[in-house]
Scaffold this active site. Structure first.
Site, PDB file in Angstrom:
ATOM      1  CG  ASP A  72     -43.682  32.581 -23.967  1.00  0.00           C
ATOM      2  OD1 ASP A  72     -42.871  32.984 -23.103  1.00  0.00           O
ATOM      3  OD2 ASP A  72     -43.356  31.853 -24.923  1.00  0.00           O
ATOM      4  CB  SER A  90     -39.911  25.580 -26.920  1.00  0.00           C
ATOM      5  OG  SER A  90     -39.157  25.950 -25.800  1.00  0.00           O
ATOM      6  CG  HIS A 114     -42.785  28.464 -23.526  1.00  0.00           C
ATOM      7  ND1 HIS A 114     -42.248  29.329 -24.463  1.00  0.00           N
ATOM      8  CD2 HIS A 114     -42.058  27.322 -23.600  1.00  0.00           C
ATOM      9  CE1 HIS A 114     -41.239  28.735 -25.078  1.00  0.00           C
ATOM     10  NE2 HIS A 114     -41.106  27.528 -24.581  1.00  0.00           N
TER      11      HIS A 114
END
Length: 258
Positions: free
Chosen positions: A210, A159, A237
């Protein structure tokens, strides 16, 4: 009658003595049988360390916190790691995430040196003035690697840490043995031509659910010439948190290729 009572007394004394012997020796037997694996596990446990890192635009060394796990001892001697793995973290996490998931110890038990860093402003690392452009963040990661003696690690980047890892991939990819982006941000900052030049083996990981960053990063990172894709079913995610066993299996399989 007297002989019978005497026999009962002797039997009672024998049982008492046998019980005392068992109570005394059993803990030692159990300890001897388990001390080897326990010691091996402990030797792979995480150490918490800090290091001073100086980057080009920082006049003074800055403290950066990281956790490290090394291969266990065998025969009283420390094994030399067969591979280095550097773990970054997402916006809501820090290096302790990888400790809690068991990733650090798992990697160490496979013979790898595993390092998880607290990026600036997260965990135990204070906010650092390292600049706001991509090259500055790549310089920070390079300075950290040099400070802790990482030569050519496999870089794992979930991320938000893509702000550091994607520039590093672009400008310092010769220092990477492999790359594992997990729905990393910042992938749209670079062109197809720039991606095509990168020769670093890459495992692209994302969660099936996601549909935002996972899909976006996949679209851009698929332009890397040496990539494979691993989609974790029914994961969001932070797919490595939703399905840690699936993530670890994919990661370990990728690492065996080096």
């Amino acid at each position: 009658m007297h002989t019978f009572n005497q026999f009962r007394l002797l039997t009672f004394l024998f049982v008492v003595c046998a019980t005392l012997v068992v109570c005394y020796f059993l803990p030692h037997i159990v300890l001897d049988n388990t001390s080897g694996p326990a010691e091996e596990f402990n030797m792979a446990n995480t150490k918490q360390l800090t290091v001073n890192v100086t980057v080009q635009k920082t006049p003074k060394p800055s403290e950066v916190f990281y956790r490290e796990s090394l291969p266990p001892q065998k025969g009283g001697e420390r094994q030399q790691p067969s591979l280095e793995v550097l773990l970054l973290h997402g916006q809501a996490f820090n290096s302790k995430t990888w400790e809690g998931l068991g990733t650090l110890v798992l990697l160490a038990q496979r013979g790898y040196r595993a390092v998880a860093v607290d990026l600036p402003g997260f965990g135990n690392t204070p906010h650092l003035e390292i600049g706001k452009v991509d090259t500055d963040r790549a310089d920070f990661l390079l300075a950290f690697m040099d400070a802790v003696g990482l030569q050519t690690p496999v870089l794992v980047s979930p991320s938000r840490s893509g702000q550091f890892s994607i520039p590093f991939l672009m400008f310092q990819n010769q220092r990477l043995k492999g790359f594992v982006p997990i729905a990393a941000v910042g992938t749209n900052h670079y062109s197809a031509e720039q991606y095509h030049k990168i020769q670093t083996p890459t495992l692209i990981v994302f969660g099936e659910l996601d549909t935002n960053l996972g899909v976006q990063s996949l679209k851009n990172l698929k332009q890397l010439p040496h990539h494979t894709v691993f989609k974790i079913p029914a994961a969001h995610h932070a797919c490595y948190l939703d399905e840690p066993d699936e993530f670890h299996k994919a990661l370990l399989d990728f690492l065996t290729k080096f």
